[in-house]
Design a protein around this motif. Sequence first.
Motif, PDB file in Angstrom:
ATOM      1  N   LEU A  20       0.943   7.418   5.077  1.00 49.16           N
ATOM      2  CA  LEU A  20       1.592   8.507   4.811  1.00 49.16           C
ATOM      3  C   LEU A  20       2.640   9.084   5.999  1.00 49.16           C
ATOM      4  N   ARG A  21       2.309   8.798   7.088  1.00 51.24           N
ATOM      5  CA  ARG A  21       3.036   9.133   8.173  1.00 51.24           C
ATOM      6  C   ARG A  21       3.867   8.488   8.190  1.00 51.24           C
ATOM      7  N   LEU A  22       4.163   7.168   7.790  1.00 48.08           N
ATOM      8  CA  LEU A  22       5.416   6.258   7.916  1.00 48.08           C
ATOM      9  C   LEU A  22       6.352   6.704   6.770  1.00 48.08           C
ATOM     10  N   LEU A  23       5.420   6.986   5.616  1.00 54.54           N
ATOM     11  CA  LEU A  23       6.431   7.310   4.499  1.00 54.54           C
ATOM     12  C   LEU A  23       7.175   8.913   4.812  1.00 54.54           C
ATOM     13  N   LYS A  24       6.351   9.755   5.476  1.00 56.21           N
ATOM     14  CA  LYS A  24       6.963  11.067   5.972  1.00 56.21           C
ATOM     15  C   LYS A  24       8.203  10.686   6.977  1.00 56.21           C
ATOM     16  N   GLU A  25       8.005  10.003   8.013  1.00 58.59           N
ATOM     17  CA  GLU A  25       9.060   9.614   8.821  1.00 58.59           C
ATOM     18  C   GLU A  25      10.370   8.958   8.366  1.00 58.59           C
ATOM     19  N   ALA A  26      10.145   8.323   7.008  1.00 57.22           N
ATOM     20  CA  ALA A  26      11.040   7.907   6.251  1.00 57.22           C
ATOM     21  C   ALA A  26      11.643   8.652   5.216  1.00 57.22           C
ATOM     22  N   GLY A  27      11.384   9.974   5.301  1.00 56.54           N
ATOM     23  CA  GLY A  27      11.946  11.008   4.358  1.00 56.54           C
ATOM     24  C   GLY A  27      11.510  10.711   2.972  1.00 56.54           C
ATOM     25  N   ILE A  46      -1.834  18.423   1.504  1.00 52.19           N
ATOM     26  CA  ILE A  46      -1.649  17.877   0.309  1.00 52.19           C
ATOM     27  C   ILE A  46      -0.032  17.287   0.507  1.00 52.19           C
ATOM     28  N   TYR A  47       0.212  15.984  -0.042  1.00 47.84           N
ATOM     29  CA  TYR A  47       1.413  15.151  -0.242  1.00 47.84           C
ATOM     30  C   TYR A  47       1.929  15.170  -1.586  1.00 47.84           C
ATOM     31  N   ARG A  48       3.216  15.109  -1.308  1.00 52.67           N
ATOM     32  CA  ARG A  48       4.094  14.928  -2.565  1.00 52.67           C
ATOM     33  C   ARG A  48       5.332  14.255  -2.357  1.00 52.67           C
ATOM     34  N   LEU A  49       5.946  13.663  -3.157  1.00 51.27           N
ATOM     35  CA  LEU A  49       7.244  13.012  -2.933  1.00 51.27           C
ATOM     36  C   LEU A  49       8.288  13.898  -2.432  1.00 51.27           C
ATOM     37  N   HIS A  50       9.182  13.712  -1.611  1.00 50.08           N
ATOM     38  CA  HIS A  50      10.202  14.294  -1.020  1.00 50.08           C
ATOM     39  C   HIS A  50      11.440  14.081  -1.837  1.00 50.08           C
ATOM     40  N   ASP A  51      11.911  15.038  -2.701  1.00 57.09           N
ATOM     41  CA  ASP A  51      13.059  14.959  -3.650  1.00 57.09           C
ATOM     42  C   ASP A  51      14.044  14.329  -3.101  1.00 57.09           C
ATOM     43  N   GLU A  52      14.677  15.004  -1.965  1.00 60.04           N
ATOM     44  CA  GLU A  52      15.821  14.347  -1.175  1.00 60.04           C
ATOM     45  C   GLU A  52      15.538  12.995  -0.879  1.00 60.04           C
ATOM     46  N   GLY A  53      14.569  12.643  -0.396  1.00 61.74           N
ATOM     47  CA  GLY A  53      14.330  11.230   0.079  1.00 61.74           C
ATOM     48  C   GLY A  53      14.403  10.204  -1.076  1.00 61.74           C
ATOM     49  N   VAL A  54      13.597  10.784  -2.043  1.00 60.51           N
ATOM     50  CA  VAL A  54      13.721   9.728  -3.169  1.00 60.51           C
ATOM     51  C   VAL A  54      15.116   9.529  -3.867  1.00 60.51           C
ATOM     52  N   ALA A  55      15.688  10.693  -3.849  1.00 60.53           N
ATOM     53  CA  ALA A  55      17.115  10.923  -4.528  1.00 60.53           C
ATOM     54  C   ALA A  55      18.030   9.945  -3.726  1.00 60.53           C
ATOM     55  N   ASN A  72       0.815  -1.137   0.009  1.00 62.34           N
ATOM     56  CA  ASN A  72      -0.061   0.048  -0.138  1.00 62.34           C
ATOM     57  C   ASN A  72       0.852   1.066  -0.016  1.00 62.34           C
ATOM     58  N   ARG A  73       1.984   1.298   0.625  1.00 59.78           N
ATOM     59  CA  ARG A  73       2.973   2.558   0.591  1.00 59.78           C
ATOM     60  C   ARG A  73       3.521   2.658  -0.625  1.00 59.78           C
ATOM     61  N   ARG A  74       3.893   1.539  -1.416  1.00 57.96           N
ATOM     62  CA  ARG A  74       4.407   1.456  -2.798  1.00 57.96           C
ATOM     63  C   ARG A  74       3.416   2.115  -3.586  1.00 57.96           C
ATOM     64  N   ALA A  75       2.399   1.768  -3.472  1.00 59.97           N
ATOM     65  CA  ALA A  75       1.104   2.348  -4.248  1.00 59.97           C
ATOM     66  C   ALA A  75       0.791   3.759  -4.038  1.00 59.97           C
ATOM     67  N   ILE A  76       1.151   4.452  -2.899  1.00 58.35           N
ATOM     68  CA  ILE A  76       0.926   5.644  -2.477  1.00 58.35           C
ATOM     69  C   ILE A  76       2.193   6.319  -3.156  1.00 58.35           C
ATOM     70  N   VAL A  77       3.272   5.930  -3.143  1.00 57.56           N
ATOM     71  CA  VAL A  77       4.491   6.382  -3.775  1.00 57.56           C
ATOM     72  C   VAL A  77       4.401   6.465  -5.350  1.00 57.56           C
ATOM     73  N   GLU A  78       3.662   5.485  -5.809  1.00 56.89           N
ATOM     74  CA  GLU A  78       3.363   5.357  -7.256  1.00 56.89           C
ATOM     75  C   GLU A  78       2.425   6.691  -7.628  1.00 56.89           C
ATOM     76  N   LEU A  79       1.602   6.507  -6.849  1.00 56.52           N
ATOM     77  CA  LEU A  79       0.356   7.904  -7.091  1.00 56.52           C
ATOM     78  C   LEU A  79       1.067   9.126  -7.129  1.00 56.52           C
ATOM     79  N   LEU A  80       1.684   9.482  -5.954  1.00 59.32           N
ATOM     80  CA  LEU A  80       2.330  10.646  -5.772  1.00 59.32           C
ATOM     81  C   LEU A  80       3.392  11.059  -6.855  1.00 59.32           C
TER      82      LEU A  80
END
Length: 107
Positions: free
Chosen positions: A51-58, A70-79, A18-26
Amino acid sequence: MAGSTPARDPFDALGDPNRRAIVELLAGGDRSVQQLADALPISRPAVSRHLRLLKEAGLVVEEPRGTRRIYRLHDEGVAAVRGYLERVWGDAAARFRLIAENTTPEQ
């Protein structure tokens, strides 16, 4: 600085489908919790927990807009995740290429 490093391992966060699906949507653009919940087979409270867990993971950041967040991918965390995977898989690809180039096919 306590706020500069993620509290959770991003790979642990991405271990849940589910978290991977959220990341894909974002990856397609910013979304509200409701927009994410509408696109997924889980409840809005469950989306908020993910989303809280994804946020805590950066991996995601939130921005208040009126009464919504509104949520979006965090460029630094994804990089950081991308860089790690490129280092690991880049080395593996180089080793594979070396073996392939130095091996003759059996006939």
